[in-house]
Motif scaffolding. Sequence first.
Motif, mmCIF file in Angstrom:
data_model
loop_
_atom_site.group_PDB
_atom_site.id
_atom_site.type_symbol
_atom_site.label_atom_id
_atom_site.label_comp_id
_atom_site.label_asym_id
_atom_site.label_seq_id
_atom_site.Cartn_x
_atom_site.Cartn_y
_atom_site.Cartn_z
ATOM 1 N N ALA A 64 0.839 -1.189 0.000
ATOM 2 C CA ALA A 64 0.000 0.000 0.000
ATOM 3 C C ALA A 64 0.878 1.245 0.000
ATOM 4 C CB ALA A 64 -0.907 0.002 1.229
ATOM 5 N N PHE A 65 0.405 2.264 -0.699
ATOM 6 C CA PHE A 65 1.090 3.553 -0.770
ATOM 7 C C PHE A 65 0.154 4.628 -0.220
ATOM 8 C CE2 PHE A 65 3.185 0.850 -3.734
ATOM 9 C CZ PHE A 65 4.504 1.283 -3.822
ATOM 10 N N THR A 66 0.741 5.641 0.421
ATOM 11 C CA THR A 66 -0.055 6.731 0.963
ATOM 12 C C THR A 66 0.717 8.040 0.829
ATOM 13 O OG1 THR A 66 -1.444 7.384 2.828
ATOM 14 C CG2 THR A 66 0.735 6.448 3.353
ATOM 15 N N ASP A 67 0.210 9.103 1.454
ATOM 16 C CA ASP A 67 0.700 10.456 1.208
ATOM 17 C C ASP A 67 0.639 10.735 -0.291
ATOM 18 O OD1 ASP A 67 1.165 10.940 3.926
ATOM 19 O OD2 ASP A 67 3.157 10.039 3.818
ATOM 20 N N LEU A 68 -0.550 10.554 -0.828
ATOM 21 C CA LEU A 68 -0.798 10.724 -2.258
ATOM 22 C C LEU A 68 -0.902 12.209 -2.593
ATOM 23 C CD1 LEU A 68 -3.625 8.034 -2.633
ATOM 24 C CD2 LEU A 68 -1.161 7.691 -2.908
ATOM 25 N N VAL A 69 -0.226 12.604 -3.659
ATOM 26 C CA VAL A 69 -0.338 13.986 -4.137
ATOM 27 C C VAL A 69 -1.602 14.103 -4.987
ATOM 28 C CG1 VAL A 69 0.734 15.766 -5.563
ATOM 29 C CG2 VAL A 69 2.140 14.375 -4.039
ATOM 30 N N ARG A 70 -2.386 15.146 -4.738
ATOM 31 C CA ARG A 70 -3.684 15.296 -5.383
ATOM 32 C C ARG A 70 -3.742 16.562 -6.230
ATOM 33 N NH1 ARG A 70 -7.226 11.587 -3.250
ATOM 34 N NH2 ARG A 70 -6.359 10.450 -1.459
ATOM 35 N N ASP A 71 -4.610 16.515 -7.242
ATOM 36 C CA ASP A 71 -4.786 17.676 -8.111
ATOM 37 C C ASP A 71 -5.788 18.652 -7.495
ATOM 38 O OD1 ASP A 71 -7.329 16.626 -8.590
ATOM 39 O OD2 ASP A 71 -6.803 15.824 -10.575
ATOM 40 N N ASN A 72 -6.183 19.651 -8.267
ATOM 41 C CA ASN A 72 -7.087 20.674 -7.738
ATOM 42 C C ASN A 72 -8.466 20.122 -7.382
ATOM 43 O OD1 ASN A 72 -5.117 22.649 -7.968
ATOM 44 N ND2 ASN A 72 -5.762 23.270 -10.013
ATOM 45 N N ASP A 73 -8.819 18.969 -7.948
ATOM 46 C CA ASP A 73 -10.092 18.325 -7.628
ATOM 47 C C ASP A 73 -9.957 17.307 -6.500
ATOM 48 O OD1 ASP A 73 -11.564 19.678 -9.657
ATOM 49 O OD2 ASP A 73 -10.675 18.341 -11.150
ATOM 50 N N LYS A 74 -8.814 17.301 -5.829
ATOM 51 C CA LYS A 74 -8.510 16.394 -4.715
ATOM 52 C C LYS A 74 -8.459 14.930 -5.156
ATOM 53 C CE LYS A 74 -10.413 19.474 -1.175
ATOM 54 N NZ LYS A 74 -11.340 19.616 -0.022
ATOM 55 N N LEU A 75 -8.059 14.728 -6.414
ATOM 56 C CA LEU A 75 -7.914 13.377 -6.949
ATOM 57 C C LEU A 75 -6.437 13.014 -7.028
ATOM 58 C CD1 LEU A 75 -10.450 13.504 -9.928
ATOM 59 C CD2 LEU A 75 -10.892 12.894 -7.536
ATOM 60 N N ALA A 76 -6.114 11.767 -6.676
ATOM 61 C CA ALA A 76 -4.775 11.212 -6.885
ATOM 62 C C ALA A 76 -4.847 10.231 -8.050
ATOM 63 C CB ALA A 76 -4.277 10.515 -5.623
ATOM 64 N N TRP A 77 -3.766 10.137 -8.837
ATOM 65 C CA TRP A 77 -3.795 9.395 -10.093
ATOM 66 C C TRP A 77 -2.694 8.336 -10.149
ATOM 67 C CZ3 TRP A 77 -7.313 10.296 -14.065
ATOM 68 C CH2 TRP A 77 -8.137 11.430 -13.902
ATOM 69 N N LEU A 78 -3.055 7.181 -10.672
ATOM 70 C CA LEU A 78 -2.118 6.115 -11.040
ATOM 71 C C LEU A 78 -2.194 5.940 -12.548
ATOM 72 C CD1 LEU A 78 -0.286 3.580 -10.477
ATOM 73 C CD2 LEU A 78 -2.431 2.294 -10.215
ATOM 74 N N ARG A 79 -1.044 5.837 -13.210
ATOM 75 C CA ARG A 79 -1.021 5.714 -14.661
ATOM 76 C C ARG A 79 -0.132 4.545 -15.074
ATOM 77 N NH1 ARG A 79 -1.090 11.300 -13.471
ATOM 78 N NH2 ARG A 79 -2.891 12.361 -14.437
ATOM 79 N N LEU A 80 -0.677 3.704 -15.977
ATOM 80 C CA LEU A 80 0.039 2.543 -16.508
ATOM 81 C C LEU A 80 0.059 2.680 -18.023
ATOM 82 C CD1 LEU A 80 1.270 -0.322 -15.719
ATOM 83 C CD2 LEU A 80 -0.958 -1.232 -16.442
ATOM 84 N N THR A 81 1.242 2.897 -18.586
ATOM 85 C CA THR A 81 1.388 3.088 -20.029
ATOM 86 C C THR A 81 1.958 1.831 -20.653
ATOM 87 O OG1 THR A 81 1.755 5.459 -19.714
ATOM 88 C CG2 THR A 81 2.403 4.516 -21.839
ATOM 89 N N GLY A 82 1.222 1.272 -21.630
ATOM 90 C CA GLY A 82 1.614 0.018 -22.262
ATOM 91 C C GLY A 82 2.500 0.207 -23.473
ATOM 92 N N ARG A 83 2.836 -0.923 -24.106
ATOM 93 C CA ARG A 83 3.686 -0.896 -25.298
ATOM 94 C C ARG A 83 3.028 -0.175 -26.454
ATOM 95 N NH1 ARG A 83 5.399 -7.082 -26.114
ATOM 96 N NH2 ARG A 83 3.116 -7.260 -25.945
ATOM 97 N N ASP A 84 1.694 -0.067 -26.412
ATOM 98 C CA ASP A 84 0.963 0.623 -27.475
ATOM 99 C C ASP A 84 0.898 2.131 -27.259
ATOM 100 O OD1 ASP A 84 -0.706 0.661 -25.296
ATOM 101 O OD2 ASP A 84 -2.417 -0.290 -26.299
#
Length: 296
Positions: free
Chosen positions: A208-228
């Motif tokens: 588990a990860f915490t102390d998430l940095v959030r945007d102006n809408d108070k959302l934190a984001w995870l991004r997974l970029t594939g080979r495509d």
Amino acid sequence: QYEISFGEQRATIVEVGGGIRTYSDGGRDVLHPYDADAQCDGAHGAPLIPWPNRLADGRYSFDGTDYQVGLTEPEKNNAIHGFLRWRSWRPVSQDKSKISMATTLHQLTGYPFTLAVQVDYALNLDGLRVTTTATNVGNTALPYGAGQHPYLSPGSGLVDDCTVQLDAATRVDTDEQRQLPTGTEPVEGTDFDFRTPRPLGDLAIDFAFTDLVRDNDKLAWLRLTGRDDRTAELWVDDAYPWLELYTADTLSEDRRRTGLGAEPMTCPPNALQSGMAVIRLEPGQSSTASWGARLR
């Protein structure tokens, strides 16, 4: 199986467990699926209620009373992911682009409380939005935590070939035998620093990860970029301070590392026992949390 759609987006919600089995956009998986006739593996897409992750020895105390629940991870002497993964859920409303699934958790040994749960799934221009609302419909206060267990899809191949980005400053460390929390550490200078995008490679993760940095809408984001070069994104609102990443190393060989578990959690592992961030719901009170996903 309940199908919803919006434009080129398609999602399948299931009766057993009330989770999301598929979510794609333009034919490309955003969330890693499982087959319609398969038993859900690795909690794919399932709500995790009334606690996410592991509970040591299945034991906790609440308001001065000790409780014992059944061990659903007996090899590690843990109870894991709550009570609702294999129960029947029912649709309480549905149209083309959204559906609401509901169930009631009645009193049982180790959890003598009554909890009504509804999960709303909706597709729109911004992608998938999932909102979970739990209401104490009993006569006494109860302890509550929630999570869900989607897996971001690499599109094809393995997550090893992907780039990951998660702006989180802290990782919850666990012991090797039972995967119970032993403390926290800053991610800076470690293999688990994904604050800037980096290749995942063969790194094994189930933390588990915490102390998430959030945007102006108070959302934190995870991004997974594939080979495509397509990116599956997952966001969590501020009701979810923790996000578990899991590289699916313990699934069957043909399913291993084919999706990245991305588990929003209102509380950390072993929360019912530690008391950390456990939500106290008085009779009639509700708790709501939202997460979502999209393809870029």
